[in-house]
Design a protein around this motif. Structure first.
Motif, PDB file in Angstrom:
ATOM      1  N   LYS A  65       0.810  -1.243   0.000  1.00 44.30           N
ATOM      2  CA  LYS A  65       0.000   0.000   0.000  1.00 44.30           C
ATOM      3  C   LYS A  65       0.830   1.274   0.000  1.00 44.30           C
ATOM      4  O   LYS A  65       0.289   2.382  -0.124  1.00 44.30           O
ATOM      5  N   SER A  66       2.149   1.126   0.167  1.00 40.90           N
ATOM      6  CA  SER A  66       2.991   2.344   0.243  1.00 40.90           C
ATOM      7  C   SER A  66       4.404   2.009  -0.225  1.00 40.90           C
ATOM      8  O   SER A  66       4.792   0.835  -0.316  1.00 40.90           O
ATOM      9  N   ASP A 100       7.055   2.383   1.440  1.00 41.31           N
ATOM     10  CA  ASP A 100       7.735   1.678   2.552  1.00 41.31           C
ATOM     11  C   ASP A 100       7.444   0.179   2.522  1.00 41.31           C
ATOM     12  O   ASP A 100       8.260  -0.635   2.928  1.00 41.31           O
ATOM     13  N   TYR A 132      -4.756   2.548  -1.713  1.00 41.19           N
ATOM     14  CA  TYR A 132      -3.708   3.501  -2.105  1.00 41.19           C
ATOM     15  C   TYR A 132      -4.120   4.075  -3.459  1.00 41.19           C
ATOM     16  O   TYR A 132      -5.074   3.611  -4.089  1.00 41.19           O
ATOM     17  N   THR A 135       0.720   6.990  -5.543  1.00 35.63           N
ATOM     18  CA  THR A 135       1.555   6.152  -4.656  1.00 35.63           C
ATOM     19  C   THR A 135       2.155   4.996  -5.442  1.00 35.63           C
ATOM     20  O   THR A 135       3.337   4.659  -5.299  1.00 35.63           O
TER      21      THR A 135
END
Ligand SMILES: O=P(O)(O)OC[C@@H](O)[C@H]1O[C@@H](OP(=O)(O)O)[C@@H](O)[C@@H](O)[C@@H]1O
Ligand SMILES: [Mg+2]
Ligand SMILES: [Zn+2]
Length: 172
Positions: free
Chosen positions: A25-26, A28, A64, A68
Protein backbone atom coordinates in the motif's frame (compact mmCIF):
# COMPACT_ATOMS: atom_id res chain seq x y z
CA UNK A 1 17.39 -6.29 -31.22
CA UNK A 2 13.95 -6.76 -29.67
CA UNK A 3 12.05 -9.86 -30.69
CA UNK A 4 9.25 -11.75 -28.95
CA UNK A 5 11.62 -14.43 -27.69
CA UNK A 6 13.87 -11.89 -26.00
CA UNK A 7 11.01 -10.30 -24.07
CA UNK A 8 10.55 -11.20 -20.41
CA UNK A 9 7.35 -9.99 -18.76
CA UNK A 10 7.49 -10.05 -14.97
CA UNK A 11 4.63 -10.07 -12.53
CA UNK A 12 5.50 -7.60 -9.74
CA UNK A 13 4.27 -8.62 -6.29
CA UNK A 14 5.78 -11.93 -5.26
CA UNK A 15 8.29 -11.86 -8.13
CA UNK A 16 10.20 -8.56 -7.96
CA UNK A 17 9.21 -7.62 -4.42
CA UNK A 18 7.76 -9.24 -1.33
CA UNK A 19 3.98 -9.58 -1.50
CA UNK A 20 1.44 -9.22 1.32
CA UNK A 21 -2.10 -10.49 1.76
CA UNK A 22 -2.79 -6.93 2.91
CA UNK A 23 -1.59 -5.49 -0.41
CA UNK A 24 1.50 -3.36 -0.95
CA UNK A 25 0.00 0.00 0.00
CA UNK A 26 2.99 2.34 0.24
CA UNK A 27 6.58 2.84 -0.89
CA UNK A 28 7.74 1.68 2.55
CA UNK A 29 5.86 -1.60 2.05
CA UNK A 30 7.46 -2.11 -1.37
CA UNK A 31 10.54 -4.22 -0.55
CA UNK A 32 12.39 -5.85 -3.45
CA UNK A 33 13.74 -9.38 -3.02
CA UNK A 34 17.53 -9.31 -2.42
CA UNK A 35 18.42 -10.54 -5.92
CA UNK A 36 15.54 -9.34 -8.10
CA UNK A 37 16.99 -5.96 -9.09
CA UNK A 38 20.30 -7.54 -10.08
CA UNK A 39 18.43 -10.27 -11.95
CA UNK A 40 16.58 -7.65 -14.01
CA UNK A 41 19.90 -5.91 -14.74
CA UNK A 42 21.48 -9.22 -15.75
CA UNK A 43 18.58 -9.93 -18.12
CA UNK A 44 19.14 -6.51 -19.68
CA UNK A 45 22.87 -7.11 -20.05
CA UNK A 46 22.13 -10.50 -21.64
CA UNK A 47 20.06 -8.78 -24.33
CA UNK A 48 16.57 -9.37 -22.97
CA UNK A 49 13.88 -6.71 -22.86
CA UNK A 50 12.12 -6.63 -19.49
CA UNK A 51 8.57 -5.43 -18.86
CA UNK A 52 6.23 -5.66 -15.89
CA UNK A 53 2.51 -6.53 -15.77
CA UNK A 54 0.88 -6.11 -12.38
CA UNK A 55 -2.66 -6.30 -11.00
CA UNK A 56 -3.18 -3.43 -8.57
CA UNK A 57 -6.75 -3.86 -7.35
CA UNK A 58 -5.71 -2.09 -4.14
CA UNK A 59 -6.35 1.12 -6.08
CA UNK A 60 -9.96 0.17 -6.85
CA UNK A 61 -10.33 -0.95 -3.25
CA UNK A 62 -9.16 2.46 -2.04
CA UNK A 63 -6.09 1.20 -0.17
CA UNK A 64 -3.71 3.50 -2.10
CA UNK A 65 -3.82 5.76 -5.17
CA UNK A 66 -2.09 5.79 -8.54
CA UNK A 67 0.35 8.49 -7.41
CA UNK A 68 1.56 6.15 -4.66
CA UNK A 69 1.85 3.31 -7.15
CA UNK A 70 3.92 5.57 -9.39
CA UNK A 71 6.34 6.31 -6.52
CA UNK A 72 6.90 2.55 -6.14
CA UNK A 73 7.56 2.15 -9.86
CA UNK A 74 9.86 5.20 -10.02
CA UNK A 75 11.85 3.63 -7.17
CA UNK A 76 11.96 0.26 -8.97
CA UNK A 77 13.23 1.92 -12.15
CA UNK A 78 15.84 3.92 -10.19
CA UNK A 79 17.17 0.75 -8.54
CA UNK A 80 17.34 -1.13 -11.86
CA UNK A 81 18.96 1.82 -13.65
CA UNK A 82 21.58 2.07 -10.88
CA UNK A 83 22.73 -1.42 -11.97
CA UNK A 84 22.59 -0.44 -15.68
CA UNK A 85 19.44 -2.45 -16.17
CA UNK A 86 16.31 -1.31 -17.97
CA UNK A 87 12.58 -1.83 -17.67
CA UNK A 88 10.97 -1.11 -21.04
CA UNK A 89 7.41 -0.76 -19.78
CA UNK A 90 5.35 -1.20 -16.63
CA UNK A 91 1.68 -2.05 -17.26
CA UNK A 92 -0.71 -2.07 -14.32
CA UNK A 93 -4.41 -2.81 -13.83
CA UNK A 94 -5.96 -0.45 -11.25
CA UNK A 95 -9.33 -2.17 -11.41
CA UNK A 96 -11.11 -4.51 -9.05
CA UNK A 97 -12.37 -8.06 -9.72
CA UNK A 98 -15.92 -6.78 -10.38
CA UNK A 99 -14.95 -3.99 -12.79
CA UNK A 100 -15.03 -6.25 -15.83
CA UNK A 101 -11.96 -4.62 -17.26
CA UNK A 102 -9.87 -6.19 -20.01
CA UNK A 103 -6.54 -5.70 -18.33
CA UNK A 104 -6.80 -7.62 -15.04
CA UNK A 105 -4.88 -10.89 -15.14
CA UNK A 106 -5.73 -13.67 -16.00
CA UNK A 107 -6.91 -11.60 -18.97
CA UNK A 108 -3.98 -10.71 -21.26
CA UNK A 109 -4.86 -7.02 -21.71
CA UNK A 110 -1.70 -5.74 -19.99
CA UNK A 111 0.47 -8.10 -22.01
CA UNK A 112 -1.14 -6.85 -25.22
CA UNK A 113 -0.49 -3.29 -24.03
CA UNK A 114 3.19 -4.17 -23.57
CA UNK A 115 3.23 -5.78 -27.03
CA UNK A 116 1.75 -2.65 -28.58
CA UNK A 117 4.08 -0.33 -26.63
CA UNK A 118 7.09 -2.30 -27.86
CA UNK A 119 5.80 -2.56 -31.45
CA UNK A 120 5.86 -6.35 -31.50
CA UNK A 121 3.67 -8.27 -33.95
CA UNK A 122 3.16 -11.09 -31.45
CA UNK A 123 4.10 -12.31 -27.98
CA UNK A 124 4.55 -15.89 -29.12
CA UNK A 125 7.75 -17.16 -27.52
CA UNK A 126 8.00 -14.34 -24.97
CA UNK A 127 8.39 -15.20 -21.30
CA UNK A 128 5.83 -14.54 -18.56
CA UNK A 129 7.12 -14.98 -15.02
CA UNK A 130 4.69 -15.01 -12.12
CA UNK A 131 3.79 -16.35 -8.70
CA UNK A 132 0.05 -16.81 -9.33
CA UNK A 133 -1.91 -19.02 -11.70
CA UNK A 134 -3.52 -15.92 -13.22
CA UNK A 135 -0.09 -14.67 -14.29
CA UNK A 136 0.59 -17.91 -16.16
CA UNK A 137 -2.92 -17.95 -17.65
CA UNK A 138 -2.49 -14.42 -18.98
CA UNK A 139 0.83 -15.42 -20.54
CA UNK A 140 -0.54 -18.63 -22.06
CA UNK A 141 -3.44 -16.68 -23.58
CA UNK A 142 -0.99 -14.84 -25.84
CA UNK A 143 1.50 -17.64 -26.51
CA UNK A 144 4.11 -16.85 -23.85
CA UNK A 145 6.35 -19.43 -22.28
CA UNK A 146 5.51 -19.32 -18.58
CA UNK A 147 7.63 -19.60 -15.46
CA UNK A 148 6.25 -20.08 -11.94
CA UNK A 149 8.50 -18.74 -9.19
CA UNK A 150 8.35 -20.13 -5.66
CA UNK A 151 8.51 -16.72 -4.04
CA UNK A 152 5.35 -14.78 -3.07
CA UNK A 153 2.34 -17.02 -3.62
CA UNK A 154 4.33 -19.37 -5.88
CA UNK A 155 4.54 -22.36 -3.52
CA UNK A 156 0.81 -22.16 -2.83
CA UNK A 157 0.15 -21.88 -6.58
CA UNK A 158 2.32 -24.94 -7.24
CA UNK A 159 0.57 -26.98 -4.54
CA UNK A 160 -2.85 -26.02 -5.90
CA UNK A 161 -1.76 -27.00 -9.41
CA UNK A 162 -0.36 -30.35 -8.16
CA UNK A 163 -3.61 -31.10 -6.37
CA UNK A 164 -5.54 -30.32 -9.56
CA UNK A 165 -3.21 -32.55 -11.60
CA UNK A 166 -3.45 -35.49 -9.17
CA UNK A 167 -5.40 -38.36 -10.74
CA UNK A 168 -8.74 -38.63 -8.97
CA UNK A 169 -8.64 -41.50 -6.51
CA UNK A 170 -11.16 -44.05 -7.67
CA UNK A 171 -14.20 -44.00 -5.48
CA UNK A 172 -15.34 -47.44 -4.35
O1 LIG B 1 1.16 -10.08 -8.26
P1 LIG B 1 0.76 -8.75 -8.88
O2 LIG B 1 -0.21 -8.93 -10.06
O3 LIG B 1 1.95 -7.87 -9.23
O4 LIG B 1 -0.05 -7.92 -7.72
C1 LIG B 1 -0.88 -8.59 -6.80
C2 LIG B 1 -1.39 -7.53 -5.86
O5 LIG B 1 -2.11 -6.57 -6.58
C3 LIG B 1 -2.38 -8.06 -4.85
O6 LIG B 1 -3.34 -8.88 -5.52
C4 LIG B 1 -4.37 -9.29 -4.64
O7 LIG B 1 -5.27 -10.08 -5.39
P2 LIG B 1 -6.71 -9.47 -5.81
O8 LIG B 1 -6.44 -8.33 -6.78
O9 LIG B 1 -7.39 -8.98 -4.54
O10 LIG B 1 -7.47 -10.64 -6.47
C5 LIG B 1 -3.81 -10.13 -3.48
O11 LIG B 1 -3.25 -11.31 -4.03
C6 LIG B 1 -2.71 -9.35 -2.77
O12 LIG B 1 -2.08 -10.19 -1.83
C7 LIG B 1 -1.69 -8.85 -3.75
O13 LIG B 1 -0.77 -7.97 -3.07
MG1 LIG C 1 2.18 -11.73 -7.96
ZN1 LIG D 1 -7.94 -3.51 -15.44
Amino acid sequence: MLSADTLVILDRDGVINHDSDNYIKSLDEWVPYPTSITAIARLTHAGYTVAVATNQSGIARGYYDEATLHTMHEHLVRLVTSESGHIAHIAYCPHGPDDNCRCRKPLPGMLLNIQQHLGLASLTGSWMVGDSLRDLQAGEAVGCKTVLVRTGKGVKTEQKALVLKKPRSSMI
